[in-house]
Write an enzyme that holds these catalytic residues in place. Structure first.
Site, PDB file in Angstrom:
ATOM      1  N   ASP A 114       0.838  -1.194   0.000  1.00 36.91           N
ATOM      2  CA  ASP A 114       0.000   0.000   0.000  1.00 36.91           C
ATOM      3  C   ASP A 114       0.874   1.245   0.000  1.00 36.91           C
ATOM      4  OD1 ASP A 114      -2.279  -1.561   0.101  1.00 36.91           O
ATOM      5  OD2 ASP A 114      -2.443  -1.459   2.280  1.00 36.91           O
ATOM      6  N   TYR A 172       6.573  -8.459   8.709  1.00 39.97           N
ATOM      7  CA  TYR A 172       6.257  -7.048   8.847  1.00 39.97           C
ATOM      8  C   TYR A 172       6.455  -6.579  10.284  1.00 39.97           C
ATOM      9  CZ  TYR A 172       3.462  -7.877   4.578  1.00 39.97           C
ATOM     10  OH  TYR A 172       3.032  -8.237   3.329  1.00 39.97           O
ATOM     11  N   ARG A 197      -3.655  -5.154   7.927  1.00 41.00           N
ATOM     12  CA  ARG A 197      -4.750  -4.254   8.323  1.00 41.00           C
ATOM     13  C   ARG A 197      -5.919  -5.051   8.899  1.00 41.00           C
ATOM     14  NH1 ARG A 197      -6.821  -1.843   3.390  1.00 41.00           N
ATOM     15  NH2 ARG A 197      -5.531  -3.307   2.220  1.00 41.00           N
ATOM     16  N   ASP A 200      -6.978   1.415   7.948  1.00 45.41           N
ATOM     17  CA  ASP A 200      -5.736   2.098   8.321  1.00 45.41           C
ATOM     18  C   ASP A 200      -6.029   3.572   8.564  1.00 45.41           C
ATOM     19  OD1 ASP A 200      -5.579   3.557   5.848  1.00 45.41           O
ATOM     20  OD2 ASP A 200      -4.654   1.836   4.889  1.00 45.41           O
TER      21      ASP A 200
END
Length: 290
Positions: free
Chosen positions: A38, A66, A172, A80
């Site tokens: 993203d 991550y 997310r 988000d």
């Protein structure tokens, strides 16, 4: 120039734009990225340059990792911090509460893909529908969370987690599900990918570093496939293989074996990938270099 670049993508640009930047740097007509990030996310974005784009589908899937930050007490339509706020409440979430919840999200879990995602439903991208205010039914998918740890608690209901997961996992959505389990909602505020498809952030390069020395950042075309056994062929076999012809596994000394192989000419030129099926080495992809 042909090969792979591990870009440390900066915040605020799309994966497509990041890939286009490398196309200009290396003066190649084709580039292609793997594992979309993203715009708000940073970190590892593997990009194939030139002939390497032919091999993207064969890059081994070794999962992703991550670090992500999130805030409790807030929900948005995008899951988000960039999205439209849907709810907000006053909460006082502790690290202990997060620690107690984390075990239920490890292992194989069912996850509902967010509307703001690149998944296609009936030929349309979900994010395109979402921008029109349209929400459609989505099917949950099984994903694997192999590692999930709370790594920081900075106060003000802000937390950081590290995640190692399978391809197709939405961080997310994971954070949103954690917020739902807490009963107050949660929204992702930052995301950094630290590894993807065997590429690590420690071996990545920023746009500035690549601009200064493009050759230094370019990995050989065969780099993602070093996990496969190598195979050297004769000059005649090299020509046949490069033209899409099958080779005898017996003549290659691989009778009875199976699997994918890196194929090289007698002088060590990477010719492509082949897979032994039955008695033959079948061509998967070729570089066109003989």
């Amino acid at each position: 120039m042909n090969g792979f670049v591990v870009l440390d993508k900066k915040e605020g640009i799309s994966s497509f734009k990041a890939s286009s930047f490398l196309r200009k740097i290396y003066n190649e007509k084709k580039t292609g990225h793997t594992g979309t990030l993203d715009p708000m996310a940073t970190g590892v974005l593997p990009v194939a340059v030139g002939k390497a784009t032919r091999f993207i589908d064969f890059i081994p899937d070794s999962g992703k990792a991550y670090t992500a930050r999130f805030r409790c007490g807030v929900t948005t339509d995008t899951l988000d911090i960039t999205g439209k706020v849907l709810s907000e409440c006053s909460v006082n979430i502790t690290a202990q509460q997060i620690e107690e919840l984390i075990p239920r999200f490890r292992g194989e879990i069912a996850q509902l893909p967010p509307m703001y995602s690149a998944i296609s439903v009936n030929g349309q991208r979900l994010y395109s529908l979402a921008r029109q205010g349209i929400e459609v039914e989505r099917q949950t998918r099984l994903v694997e969370i192999s590692e999930l740890e709370l790594t920081d608690c900075s106060g003000n209901n802000e937390f950081e987690i590290s995640v190692a997961c399978s391809k197709g996992t939405y961080i997310r959505s994971l954070i949103s599900d954690i917020g739902e389990a807490l009963g107050c909602g949660a929204v992702m505020t930052a995301l950094r990918r630290t590894s993807s498809n065997g590429f690590s952030v420690e071996n990545s390069f920023t746009e500035e570093e690549i601009t200064a020395d493009p050759a230094k950042a370019l990995l050989p075309l065969d780099h993602p496939f070093l996990c496969y056994e190598s195979l050297s062929v004769t000059d005649k076999q090299a020509v046949r293989f490069s033209n899409g012809g099958e080779l005898s596994a017996n003549r290659l000394g691989k009778a009875g074996e199976t699997g994918i192989f890196r194929v090289y000419s007698p002088i060590g030129t990477f010719l492509g990938l082949g897979e032994i099926k039955g008695d033959s080495l079948v061509v998967l992809r070729v570089t066109g270099d003989v």
